[in-house]
Design a protein around this motif. Structure first.
Motif, PDB file in Angstrom:
ATOM      1  N   ALA A 168      -3.717  -3.174  -6.405  1.00 16.98           N
ATOM      2  CA  ALA A 168      -4.219  -1.804  -6.267  1.00 16.98           C
ATOM      3  C   ALA A 168      -3.086  -0.794  -6.446  1.00 16.98           C
ATOM      4  O   ALA A 168      -3.284   0.286  -7.023  1.00 16.98           O
ATOM      5  CB  ALA A 168      -4.882  -1.629  -4.905  1.00 16.98           C
ATOM      6  N   GLY A 169      -1.893  -1.149  -5.971  1.00 17.97           N
ATOM      7  CA  GLY A 169      -0.760  -0.234  -6.086  1.00 17.97           C
ATOM      8  C   GLY A 169      -0.221  -0.098  -7.493  1.00 17.97           C
ATOM      9  O   GLY A 169       0.477   0.872  -7.804  1.00 17.97           O
ATOM     10  N   LEU A 170      -0.543  -1.067  -8.355  1.00 18.85           N
ATOM     11  CA  LEU A 170      -0.014  -1.050  -9.725  1.00 18.85           C
ATOM     12  C   LEU A 170      -1.018  -0.528 -10.744  1.00 18.85           C
ATOM     13  O   LEU A 170      -0.756  -0.610 -11.949  1.00 18.85           O
ATOM     14  CB  LEU A 170       0.434  -2.464 -10.122  1.00 18.85           C
ATOM     15  CG  LEU A 170       1.756  -2.931  -9.492  1.00 18.85           C
ATOM     16  CD1 LEU A 170       1.945  -4.430  -9.688  1.00 18.85           C
ATOM     17  CD2 LEU A 170       2.930  -2.172 -10.086  1.00 18.85           C
ATOM     18  N   THR A 171      -2.119   0.011 -10.290  1.00 19.20           N
ATOM     19  CA  THR A 171      -3.137   0.457 -11.252  1.00 19.20           C
ATOM     20  C   THR A 171      -2.634   1.581 -12.148  1.00 19.20           C
ATOM     21  O   THR A 171      -3.096   1.733 -13.274  1.00 19.20           O
ATOM     22  CB  THR A 171      -4.402   0.944 -10.521  1.00 19.20           C
ATOM     23  OG1 THR A 171      -4.037   1.928  -9.537  1.00 19.20           O
ATOM     24  CG2 THR A 171      -5.128  -0.202  -9.859  1.00 19.20           C
ATOM     25  N   ARG A 172      -1.662   2.367 -11.647  1.00 19.50           N
ATOM     26  CA  ARG A 172      -1.139   3.474 -12.461  1.00 19.50           C
ATOM     27  C   ARG A 172       0.251   3.178 -13.005  1.00 19.50           C
ATOM     28  O   ARG A 172       0.981   4.087 -13.388  1.00 19.50           O
ATOM     29  CB  ARG A 172      -1.097   4.752 -11.621  1.00 19.50           C
ATOM     30  CG  ARG A 172      -2.480   5.233 -11.216  1.00 19.50           C
ATOM     31  CD  ARG A 172      -2.426   6.538 -10.469  1.00 19.50           C
ATOM     32  NE  ARG A 172      -3.744   6.971 -10.038  1.00 19.50           N
ATOM     33  CZ  ARG A 172      -3.977   8.071  -9.337  1.00 19.50           C
ATOM     34  NH1 ARG A 172      -2.979   8.849  -8.976  1.00 19.50           N
ATOM     35  NH2 ARG A 172      -5.209   8.405  -8.995  1.00 19.50           N
ATOM     36  N   ALA A 173       0.619   1.910 -13.038  1.00 16.84           N
ATOM     37  CA  ALA A 173       1.934   1.558 -13.575  1.00 16.84           C
ATOM     38  C   ALA A 173       2.012   1.975 -15.037  1.00 16.84           C
ATOM     39  O   ALA A 173       1.037   1.822 -15.791  1.00 16.84           O
ATOM     40  CB  ALA A 173       2.167   0.051 -13.451  1.00 16.84           C
TER      41      ALA A 173
ATOM     42  N   GLU B  63       0.832  -1.202   0.000  1.00  9.25           N
ATOM     43  CA  GLU B  63       0.000   0.000   0.000  1.00  9.25           C
ATOM     44  C   GLU B  63       0.870   1.256   0.000  1.00  9.25           C
ATOM     45  O   GLU B  63       0.578   2.228  -0.697  1.00  9.25           O
ATOM     46  CB  GLU B  63      -0.914  -0.018   1.219  1.00  9.25           C
ATOM     47  CG  GLU B  63      -1.976   1.048   1.217  1.00  9.25           C
ATOM     48  CD  GLU B  63      -2.963   0.896   2.360  1.00  9.25           C
ATOM     49  OE1 GLU B  63      -3.596   1.902   2.730  1.00  9.25           O
ATOM     50  OE2 GLU B  63      -3.101  -0.232   2.892  1.00  9.25           O
ATOM     51  N   ALA B  64       1.964   1.224   0.774  1.00 16.04           N
ATOM     52  CA  ALA B  64       2.861   2.376   0.838  1.00 16.04           C
ATOM     53  C   ALA B  64       3.543   2.634  -0.505  1.00 16.04           C
ATOM     54  O   ALA B  64       3.836   3.775  -0.855  1.00 16.04           O
ATOM     55  CB  ALA B  64       3.917   2.165   1.918  1.00 16.04           C
ATOM     56  N   ALA B  65       3.795   1.570  -1.254  1.00 20.48           N
ATOM     57  CA  ALA B  65       4.479   1.700  -2.545  1.00 20.48           C
ATOM     58  C   ALA B  65       3.511   1.976  -3.687  1.00 20.48           C
ATOM     59  O   ALA B  65       3.937   2.204  -4.818  1.00 20.48           O
ATOM     60  CB  ALA B  65       5.271   0.431  -2.844  1.00 20.48           C
ATOM     61  N   GLY B  66       2.233   1.956  -3.401  1.00 20.20           N
ATOM     62  CA  GLY B  66       1.212   2.124  -4.430  1.00 20.20           C
ATOM     63  C   GLY B  66       1.341   3.438  -5.189  1.00 20.20           C
ATOM     64  O   GLY B  66       1.541   4.488  -4.607  1.00 20.20           O
ATOM     65  N   GLY B  67       1.211   3.358  -6.512  1.00 16.37           N
ATOM     66  CA  GLY B  67       1.264   4.551  -7.341  1.00 16.37           C
ATOM     67  C   GLY B  67       2.659   5.058  -7.623  1.00 16.37           C
ATOM     68  O   GLY B  67       2.833   6.047  -8.339  1.00 16.37           O
ATOM     69  N   ALA B  68       3.684   4.403  -7.079  1.00 17.32           N
ATOM     70  CA  ALA B  68       5.061   4.889  -7.262  1.00 17.32           C
ATOM     71  C   ALA B  68       5.524   4.633  -8.691  1.00 17.32           C
ATOM     72  O   ALA B  68       5.129   3.662  -9.328  1.00 17.32           O
ATOM     73  CB  ALA B  68       5.993   4.181  -6.289  1.00 17.32           C
TER      74      ALA B  68
END
Length: 362
Positions: free
Chosen positions: A128-133, A97-102
């Motif tokens: 969820a964290g990779l949705t904007r990869a 979760e902390a790495a999400g969107g990075a």
């Protein structure tokens, strides 16, 4: 008993009776969580050190990791990435979760590995964290695992269809993917379940704004204010929306309420600085200083302060701000360019050429 005494009095007696200070470790951990919740990253080193401790409590560690998502400090990444390999699935999920969107390449690779975790909680947090990869950022096998984990995430959010919070989480997921119609459908369903659900109202307003339906966006935020009139996030988002609509006086009022509710909300002070600048550089500078103090790790705020200081003719102070900014953020090219302009305005051509050279070298 002892209704006439306070907590400090009780604490003093407990310490007399018990020489072992059993409260101290809990209080230290709680202080770190409290600082992270308030966005006080001056204690970031202590937070990261706690995450690396072999005797760390997994619940406190997970709480800190979730809150670290709000920090933009680069030095957090080694601890966050290490936590994705932690023995505890709770900690691994919080790290995802902390790495999400990075966009950090190592974070993307670590999240891709987490898609194959044996625990569903970790897999769905990674999805969820990779949705904007970025397109092409994942290899074909990882994209297949992402699709499977994303399906698991959606299914887990639909287990309780009458849970407004789950609907909001699903709406946020669709919103991060740019699926506005599906996001709005989930937010609106959440509001049919609970019309006073503030996160649903705020996130619905963001989706309405992106869809160009600003009348609905404003209505949602006004409804949220009726529930929580002092909510900083609601007032902040309303201020941004009203500013976008050209209603500057109302925007300033909303942003001032946001700042009054949360004096760590540097973005509110920054936007007030920009809104005040055309009418009063003095008021603008006051807000810019607050933004720069609240978030010294964000170079944009110090840069804007220096920009308006230069406009006010305070070249010496502008130079001092920019010299400090470029020392702390040597990769921030705009800071060197503005510093060159200030040096030139002060007649120091050699220093101006040096600053421009450093800007071009970024």
């Amino acid at each position: 008993c002892h209704t006439d005494k306070d907590a400090a009095w009780a604490d003093a007696w407990v310490r007399r009776w018990r020489p072992r200070d059993y409260q101290q470790p809990v209080l230290e951990r709680a202080a770190l969580v409290d600082a992270a919740r308030r966005g006080d990253w001056s204690r970031l080193d202590a937070m990261l050190a706690y995450l690396r401790r072999p005797d760390r409590d997994e619940v406190f560690a997970a709480s800190l990791l979730r809150l670290l998502r709000r920090s933009e400090r680069e030095e957090k990444w080694p601890a966050v990435l290490a936590a994705l390999e932690d023995p505890s699935p709770l900690v691994r999920a919080a790290a995802a979760e902390a790495a999400g969107g990075a966009r950090h390449p190592q974070a993307l690779r670590a999240l891709a590995r987490a898609l194959g975790d044996e625990f569903r909680l970790v897999r769905v947090r990674a999805a969820a964290g990779l949705t904007r990869a970025p397109e092409g950022g994942l290899a074909a096998p990882d994209r297949e695992r992402l699709a499977r984990a994303a399906a698991e995430f959606e299914a887990s959010m639909r287990v309780r269809p009458d849970d407004a919070g789950a609907r909001v989480n699903l709406g946020n997921y669709y919103l991060s993917r740019g699926e506005l119609d599906r996001a709005l459908s989930e937010f609106e369903t959440a509001l049919r379940i609970d019309p006073r659900h503030v996160p649903a109202l705020v996130n619905a307003s963001l989706a309405y704004n992106l869809a160009g339906r600003n009348d609905k966006a404003e209505s949602a935020l006004r409804a949220a204010l009726r529930v929580e009139p002092d909510n900083a996030a609601v007032n902040f988002n309303l201020g941004l929306l009203l500013g976008e609509l050209g209603r500057r006086a109302e925007a300033k009022q909303a942003l001032e309420r946001a700042w009054a509710a949360d004096s760590t909300l540097a973005a509110a002070a920054y936007n007030l600085c920009v809104l005040e600048a055309p009418a009063s550089l003095e008021r603008a500078l006051s807000w810019c200083r607050k933004a720069a103090l609240a978030r010294p790790e964000e170079p944009k705020y110090a840069y804007t302060l220096a920009f308006y200081l230069r406009g006010a003719g305070a070249l010496g102070e502008a130079r001092a701000v920019l010299e400090d900014l470029t020392r702390r953020h040597p990769g921030y090219g705009d800071g060197f360019r503005l510093l060159a302009e200030v040096h030139a305005a002060q007649g120091n051509r050699a220093a101006a050429r040096e600053a421009l050279g450093r800007a071009r070298g970024r």
